[in-house]
Write a protein that holds these residues in place. Structure first.
Motif, mmCIF file in Angstrom:
data_model
loop_
_atom_site.group_PDB
_atom_site.id
_atom_site.type_symbol
_atom_site.label_atom_id
_atom_site.label_comp_id
_atom_site.label_asym_id
_atom_site.label_seq_id
_atom_site.Cartn_x
_atom_site.Cartn_y
_atom_site.Cartn_z
ATOM 1 N N SER A 61 -30.007 -22.550 4.532
ATOM 2 C CA SER A 61 -30.361 -21.277 3.833
ATOM 3 C C SER A 61 -31.539 -20.799 4.819
ATOM 4 O O SER A 61 -32.037 -21.571 5.695
ATOM 5 N N GLY A 62 -32.001 -19.491 4.425
ATOM 6 C CA GLY A 62 -33.017 -18.777 5.356
ATOM 7 C C GLY A 62 -34.411 -19.408 4.651
ATOM 8 O O GLY A 62 -34.629 -20.105 4.068
ATOM 9 N N MET A 63 -35.467 -18.348 5.031
ATOM 10 C CA MET A 63 -36.910 -18.897 4.529
ATOM 11 C C MET A 63 -36.770 -18.817 3.108
ATOM 12 O O MET A 63 -35.907 -18.228 2.297
ATOM 13 N N VAL A 64 -37.802 -19.634 2.478
ATOM 14 C CA VAL A 64 -38.378 -19.335 1.162
ATOM 15 C C VAL A 64 -39.455 -18.705 1.133
ATOM 16 O O VAL A 64 -40.295 -18.310 2.012
ATOM 17 N N GLU A 65 -39.768 -17.946 -0.049
ATOM 18 C CA GLU A 65 -40.796 -17.175 -0.503
ATOM 19 C C GLU A 65 -41.755 -18.065 -1.603
ATOM 20 O O GLU A 65 -41.186 -18.626 -2.688
ATOM 21 N N LEU A 66 -42.990 -18.480 -0.985
ATOM 22 C CA LEU A 66 -43.950 -19.293 -2.071
ATOM 23 C C LEU A 66 -45.118 -18.458 -2.190
ATOM 24 O O LEU A 66 -45.570 -17.921 -1.630
ATOM 25 N N ARG A 67 -45.235 -18.632 -3.751
ATOM 26 C CA ARG A 67 -46.569 -18.147 -4.283
ATOM 27 C C ARG A 67 -47.488 -19.331 -4.219
ATOM 28 O O ARG A 67 -47.269 -20.445 -4.771
ATOM 29 N N VAL A 68 -48.799 -19.294 -3.486
ATOM 30 C CA VAL A 68 -49.497 -20.198 -3.484
ATOM 31 C C VAL A 68 -51.050 -20.120 -4.454
ATOM 32 O O VAL A 68 -51.427 -18.945 -4.226
ATOM 33 N N GLU A 69 -51.415 -20.889 -5.117
ATOM 34 C CA GLU A 69 -52.636 -20.807 -5.778
ATOM 35 C C GLU A 69 -53.475 -21.981 -5.625
ATOM 36 O O GLU A 69 -52.950 -22.910 -5.576
ATOM 37 N N VAL A 70 -55.084 -21.787 -5.478
ATOM 38 C CA VAL A 70 -55.852 -22.878 -5.464
ATOM 39 C C VAL A 70 -56.720 -22.936 -6.694
ATOM 40 O O VAL A 70 -57.522 -21.844 -6.712
ATOM 41 N N ASP A 71 -56.695 -23.831 -7.549
ATOM 42 C CA ASP A 71 -57.690 -23.815 -8.641
ATOM 43 C C ASP A 71 -57.511 -22.563 -9.619
ATOM 44 O O ASP A 71 -58.390 -21.886 -10.047
ATOM 45 N N GLY A 72 -56.173 -22.097 -9.860
ATOM 46 C CA GLY A 72 -55.755 -21.073 -10.431
ATOM 47 C C GLY A 72 -56.168 -19.583 -9.975
ATOM 48 O O GLY A 72 -55.717 -18.557 -10.427
ATOM 49 N N HIS A 73 -56.574 -19.642 -8.548
ATOM 50 C CA HIS A 73 -56.859 -18.379 -7.887
ATOM 51 C C HIS A 73 -55.768 -17.933 -6.818
ATOM 52 O O HIS A 73 -55.347 -18.927 -6.102
ATOM 53 N N PHE A 74 -55.120 -16.934 -6.880
ATOM 54 C CA PHE A 74 -54.026 -16.549 -6.197
ATOM 55 C C PHE A 74 -54.515 -16.499 -4.553
ATOM 56 O O PHE A 74 -55.553 -16.020 -4.351
ATOM 57 N N VAL A 75 -53.784 -17.055 -3.782
ATOM 58 C CA VAL A 75 -54.052 -17.266 -2.282
ATOM 59 C C VAL A 75 -53.172 -16.166 -1.424
ATOM 60 O O VAL A 75 -53.747 -15.199 -0.887
ATOM 61 N N ALA A 76 -51.988 -16.466 -1.609
ATOM 62 C CA ALA A 76 -50.870 -15.665 -0.968
ATOM 63 C C ALA A 76 -49.660 -15.991 -1.382
ATOM 64 O O ALA A 76 -49.204 -17.002 -1.950
ATOM 65 N N ASN A 77 -48.601 -14.976 -1.073
ATOM 66 C CA ASN A 77 -47.325 -15.210 -1.206
ATOM 67 C C ASN A 77 -46.806 -15.399 0.333
ATOM 68 O O ASN A 77 -46.907 -14.562 1.284
ATOM 69 N N GLN A 78 -46.197 -16.518 0.543
ATOM 70 C CA GLN A 78 -45.928 -16.756 1.995
ATOM 71 C C GLN A 78 -44.251 -16.983 2.075
ATOM 72 O O GLN A 78 -43.784 -17.539 1.227
ATOM 73 N N ARG A 79 -43.437 -16.436 3.147
ATOM 74 C CA ARG A 79 -42.449 -16.486 3.486
ATOM 75 C C ARG A 79 -42.389 -17.635 4.683
ATOM 76 O O ARG A 79 -42.876 -17.017 5.723
#
Length: 298
Positions: free
Chosen positions: A164-182
Motif C-alpha cells: 500500500s501507499g503512505m499512511v496518515e498518522l495523527r500524533v499527540e504528546v501528553d494529549g497535545h496535538f503535534v501534527a498529522n504526518q503522511r
C-alpha cells in the motif's frame, strides 16, 4: 573464591531463524560456557527453549519466569535480538543480564566470544558496570478498548502495508496535538533502540543515560517532518487516520494489524532491563567499535 552470582541461567541463540535448525557450533559454544561456569563454582541452568533446541541435557531447564524467580543472573549467548527477547521477559524480575556476542553488531551483547573466560571471571565475582535501560509499554486501542499490549526495549513502529501507499498518522504528546504526518510510518525509539531502525531512518543516537525517546518519521511526505527528542515521561499517542494494511510492531517481533481509527499509546514502562558490562565499559567505545568510526586519537 565463591562467585557473587551463584546460580546462572544460560540463554542461547540456538537456531537459524529461517530454517529452525540448530546453528552450527552453537551447542559446542553453550556446552563450553556451561563447563566454564561450573569451574567457577556456579550452578548452571538452561533456558527451556535453549535446552530443547540445542539438545543439551544434564542441566535443569527453566522457563523465563522460573529463571527470574531462581537465578542470580542470565548469561545470553547470541546477538542483540536474543538479548531483547529475554530482556523483556525477565525485566519484571530485575534479573541482570550479561551478553556474549555470537551475532553481528552486538550493541548490548558486548563480550566477544573469543577468550570470554578472561572477561567473565571478574564479572562473576562482582567486578562489573551496571547499565539500566527502561522498557517501553505499548498498547493498541480500538474503540476505546485495549486489543494489544506489549513491552519493547528498542522501539514501537507504525508501518504502512507492504503493497500500500503512505499512511496518515495523527500524533499527540501528553494529549497535545503535534501534527498529522503522511509517511511510510513512524518510530518511537528508546535510547537503546536509537542505534537500530531509528538510526537507519535518520534519527539521532541517544546516550542510554538520557531519559528520553526519539520520534522518527519513516520517509515522510513533507521533508520538514524531522526527528524529535522527547522526555520519556511523556505519553505518545499515534492514531491511524488513513492507510491500508498498516501494522504496529514492538521490537519488530510482536505485531498488531491496525484499522482506521486505532490509537497506539506509548509510555514508559515501570520495568527496566539490567545489563552488566565488564569493568571499564564505555558506551562510546561500543559505538566506535560497532560503527567502525575512525579510531584515531589517544
Amino acid at each position: 573464591m565463591t562467585p557473587q552470582f551463584r546460580h546462572v541461567a544460560l540463554i542461547g541463540k540456538y537456531h537459524h531463524a529461517a530454517s529452525g535448525t540448530v546453528a552450527p557450533g552453537s551447542r559446542d559454544v553453550l556446552e563450553r560456557i556451561a563447563a566454564f561456569l561450573l569451574s567457577q563454582g556456579c550452578q548452571v541452568s538452561l533456558e527451556s527453549e535453549t535446552a530443547h533446541n540445542s539438545g543439551i541435557s544434564g542441566y535443569p531447564a527453566l522457563r523465563p519466569e522460573e529463571i527470574g524467580e531462581a537465578c542470580d543472573v542470565g548469561l545470553v549467548v547470541g546477538g542483540d535480538g536474543t538479548m531483547l527477547s529475554i530482556g523483556r521477559k525477565l525485566a519484571r524480575f530485575g534479573t541482570p543480564l550479561i551478553g556474549i556476542n555470537q551475532g553481528r553488531l552486538g550493541f548490548v551483547t558486548d563480550i566477544p566470544l573469543e577468550n570470554f573466560e578472561t572477561t567473565l571471571t571478574p564479572m562473576l565475582h562482582g567486578a562489573f558496570e551496571e547499565d539500566r535501560r527502561p522498557l517501553i509499554q505499548g498498547q493498541v486501542l480500538r474503540s476505546g478498548k485495549c486489543v494489544f499490549d506489549a513491552l519493547a526495549m528498542n522501539d514501537v513502529v507504525v508501518n504502512r502495508g507492504t503493497t500500500s501507499g503512505m499512511v496518515e498518522l495523527r500524533v499527540e504528546v501528553d494529549g497535545h496535538f503535534v501534527a498529522n504526518q503522511r509517511a511510510d510510518g513512524l518510530i518511537v525509539a528508546s535510547p537503546t533502540g536509537s542505534t537500530a531502525y531509528a538510526l537507519s531512518s535518520g534519527g539521532p543516537m541517544l546516550h542510554p543515560s538520557i531519559p528520553g525517546w526519539v520520534l522518527v518519521p519513516i520517509a515522510p511526505h513533507t521533508l520538514s517532518n524531522r526527528p524529535i527528542v522527547l522526555s520519556d515521561a511523556s505519553e505518545v499517542a499515534i492514531e491511524l487516520v488513513s492507510g491500508r494494511d498498516a501494522s504496529a510492531n514492538f521490537d519488530m517481533q510482536s505485531l498488531a494489524k491496525l484499522r482506521r481509527g486505532d490509537r497506539i499509546l506509548v509510555r514508559r514502562s515501570d520495568y527496566c532491563v539490567r545489563f552488566l558490562h565488564p569493568r571499564g565499559w564505555n558506551y562510546f567505545d561500543t559505538l566506535r567499535r560497532k560503527l567502525r568510526w575512525n579510531e584515531g586519537g589517544s
